[in-house]
Design an enzyme around this catalytic site. Sequence first.
Site, PDB file in Angstrom:
ATOM      1  N   CYS A 254      67.047 -45.632   4.455  1.00  0.00           N
ATOM      2  CA  CYS A 254      68.574 -45.754   4.366  1.00  0.00           C
ATOM      3  C   CYS A 254      68.777 -46.790   3.547  1.00  0.00           C
ATOM      4  O   CYS A 254      69.981 -47.196   3.118  1.00  0.00           O
ATOM      5  CB  CYS A 254      69.336 -45.604   5.781  1.00  0.00           C
ATOM      6  SG  CYS A 254      69.105 -44.181   6.476  1.00  0.00           S
TER       7      CYS A 254
ATOM      8  N   LYS B 243      70.274 -46.265  -0.266  1.00  0.00           N
ATOM      9  CA  LYS B 243      71.441 -45.620  -0.133  1.00  0.00           C
ATOM     10  C   LYS B 243      72.346 -46.676  -1.299  1.00  0.00           C
ATOM     11  O   LYS B 243      72.296 -48.087  -1.211  1.00  0.00           O
ATOM     12  CB  LYS B 243      72.081 -45.829   1.061  1.00  0.00           C
ATOM     13  CG  LYS B 243      72.351 -44.494   1.988  1.00  0.00           C
ATOM     14  CD  LYS B 243      73.006 -44.497   3.131  1.00  0.00           C
ATOM     15  CE  LYS B 243      74.095 -44.083   3.384  1.00  0.00           C
ATOM     16  NZ  LYS B 243      74.544 -43.434   4.731  1.00  0.00           N
TER      17      LYS B 243
ATOM     18  N   ASP C 233      80.223 -38.774   9.445  1.00  0.00           N
ATOM     19  CA  ASP C 233      78.765 -38.567   9.315  1.00  0.00           C
ATOM     20  C   ASP C 233      78.408 -37.195   8.607  1.00  0.00           C
ATOM     21  O   ASP C 233      77.344 -37.076   7.939  1.00  0.00           O
ATOM     22  CB  ASP C 233      77.855 -38.730  10.559  1.00  0.00           C
ATOM     23  CG  ASP C 233      78.144 -40.021  11.010  1.00  0.00           C
ATOM     24  OD1 ASP C 233      77.676 -40.955  10.295  1.00  0.00           O
ATOM     25  OD2 ASP C 233      78.704 -40.557  12.118  1.00  0.00           O
TER      26      ASP C 233
ATOM     27  N   ASP D  13      71.047 -35.714   4.317  1.00  0.00           N
ATOM     28  CA  ASP D  13      70.435 -36.898   3.703  1.00  0.00           C
ATOM     29  C   ASP D  13      69.017 -36.909   3.176  1.00  0.00           C
ATOM     30  O   ASP D  13      68.385 -36.070   3.864  1.00  0.00           O
ATOM     31  CB  ASP D  13      70.229 -37.867   5.275  1.00  0.00           C
ATOM     32  CG  ASP D  13      71.490 -38.569   5.575  1.00  0.00           C
ATOM     33  OD1 ASP D  13      72.550 -38.296   5.404  1.00  0.00           O
ATOM     34  OD2 ASP D  13      71.278 -39.698   6.387  1.00  0.00           O
TER      35      ASP D  13
ATOM     36  N   HIS E 299      64.033 -26.960  -1.306  1.00  0.00           N
ATOM     37  CA  HIS E 299      63.847 -26.936  -2.833  1.00  0.00           C
ATOM     38  C   HIS E 299      63.138 -28.069  -3.085  1.00  0.00           C
ATOM     39  O   HIS E 299      63.199 -29.338  -2.414  1.00  0.00           O
ATOM     40  CB  HIS E 299      65.355 -27.440  -3.099  1.00  0.00           C
ATOM     41  CG  HIS E 299      65.313 -27.102  -4.661  1.00  0.00           C
ATOM     42  ND1 HIS E 299      65.163 -25.949  -5.481  1.00  0.00           N
ATOM     43  CD2 HIS E 299      65.485 -28.131  -5.543  1.00  0.00           C
ATOM     44  CE1 HIS E 299      65.453 -26.310  -6.656  1.00  0.00           C
ATOM     45  NE2 HIS E 299      65.465 -27.274  -6.944  1.00  0.00           N
TER      46      HIS E 299
ATOM     47  N   ASP F 243      76.641 -42.737  13.644  1.00  0.00           N
ATOM     48  CA  ASP F 243      75.425 -43.357  13.870  1.00  0.00           C
ATOM     49  C   ASP F 243      75.155 -44.607  12.804  1.00  0.00           C
ATOM     50  O   ASP F 243      75.773 -44.566  11.821  1.00  0.00           O
ATOM     51  CB  ASP F 243      74.234 -42.264  13.690  1.00  0.00           C
ATOM     52  CG  ASP F 243      74.259 -41.552  12.280  1.00  0.00           C
ATOM     53  OD1 ASP F 243      75.375 -41.983  11.476  1.00  0.00           O
ATOM     54  OD2 ASP F 243      73.368 -40.888  12.062  1.00  0.00           O
TER      55      ASP F 243
HETATM   56 CO    CO Z   1      75.474 -41.137   9.514  1.00  0.00          CO
HETATM   57 CO    CO Z   2      74.204 -39.383   6.406  1.00  0.00          CO
END
Ligand code: CO
Ligand code: CO
Length: 346
Positions: free
Chosen positions: A14, A17, A47, A64, A136, A223
């Site tokens: 993450c 991002k 989220d 995500d 995919h 989260d």
């Molecule tokens: Co989240």
């Molecule tokens: Co997310």
Amino acid sequence: MKVDLLQMVEAGGCSAKISPRQLEEFLKYLPLPEDPDILVGIGTHDDAGVYRVSDELALVFTTDFFPPVCSDPYEFGQIAAANSISDVYSMGGTPVIALNIMMFPSSRLPLDACAEILKGGADIATEAGVRIIGGHTIDDFPPKYGLAVVGYIHPEKIITNSGAKPGDLLILTKPAGTGVILAGLRLNMASDGDAELAKMYMKTLNRSGAEVMKKFSIKGATDITGYGLAGHALKMAKASNVSVEINLSRIPLIGDTYRLVDEGCIPGASFRNLEFVENDSHLTMNLNYNLKMIAMDAQTSGGLLMCVPPEVSENVLSELHKAGLSRSVVIGRVTEKREKYLYLEN
Ligand code: CO
Ligand code: CO
């Protein structure tokens, strides 16, 4: 050939991002669809999106994906899948089906590694009761993997960023530090034991935490992922029009996270997150710099941050502990909106 995915990326998980400030900048130009059945849309930075199908059923929909957070393809698949599914749990939904999203450099990596990533994802999906029904794959470097997930939820039982109420206590269900430890691993500063611990937490589904939230009819939660504890808390404070106080010394940490930060192991994403929260935050005098940067640390597949009415907080904590989330703890509280949205204290 032993595949080491971590050598292929500068920022994995993450922390890859885009910065929250840039995201807000270009989301401004995105037309918001108008439809009374959109129960949660882009506006509150939740989220997942939620769409009503009938009076009893709404769909929670999220995706995500990210570059590798660890060397081993199978574990990368596990972590990416747990992280993707988490956004359904944080809204109080039950994840049901998913699609694989895969970018894989077929000329640079053996195809076995692709199969291993997918196998890791499939195993975690199975653990969550999610059926992967398609996907995919694009040829691309570095590899990236994640899921698009659909969950079920009752339209009146949605848990959102906008559900924080003054007086609520903030409970965090997983210790922080995955970003720091992953950076430390790259720099040969983190121990193997801490890396294993971090991976264990990242593979842990937020399912049991979500079940506890449903049992106690919790209204506000999110989260903790790429924007760090402070960034996600700020998004929640803004969406709920409240202020949030966090006692940084209460944040539970994975292994030697504090020592690593003290030795200068602070990933770039932390500075992006600090830049995002700074204007809306009040930092108490003599704020411990290391703790401040830990609050900015981008988490991959982090814990739930839930807003819990004080009268049930003891029971919520004991249920979380019983469910195996043994490091769940109160890290702060929600107040009426004050001058700033976020108050960080030692
Ligand atoms: Co989240
Ligand atoms: Co997310």
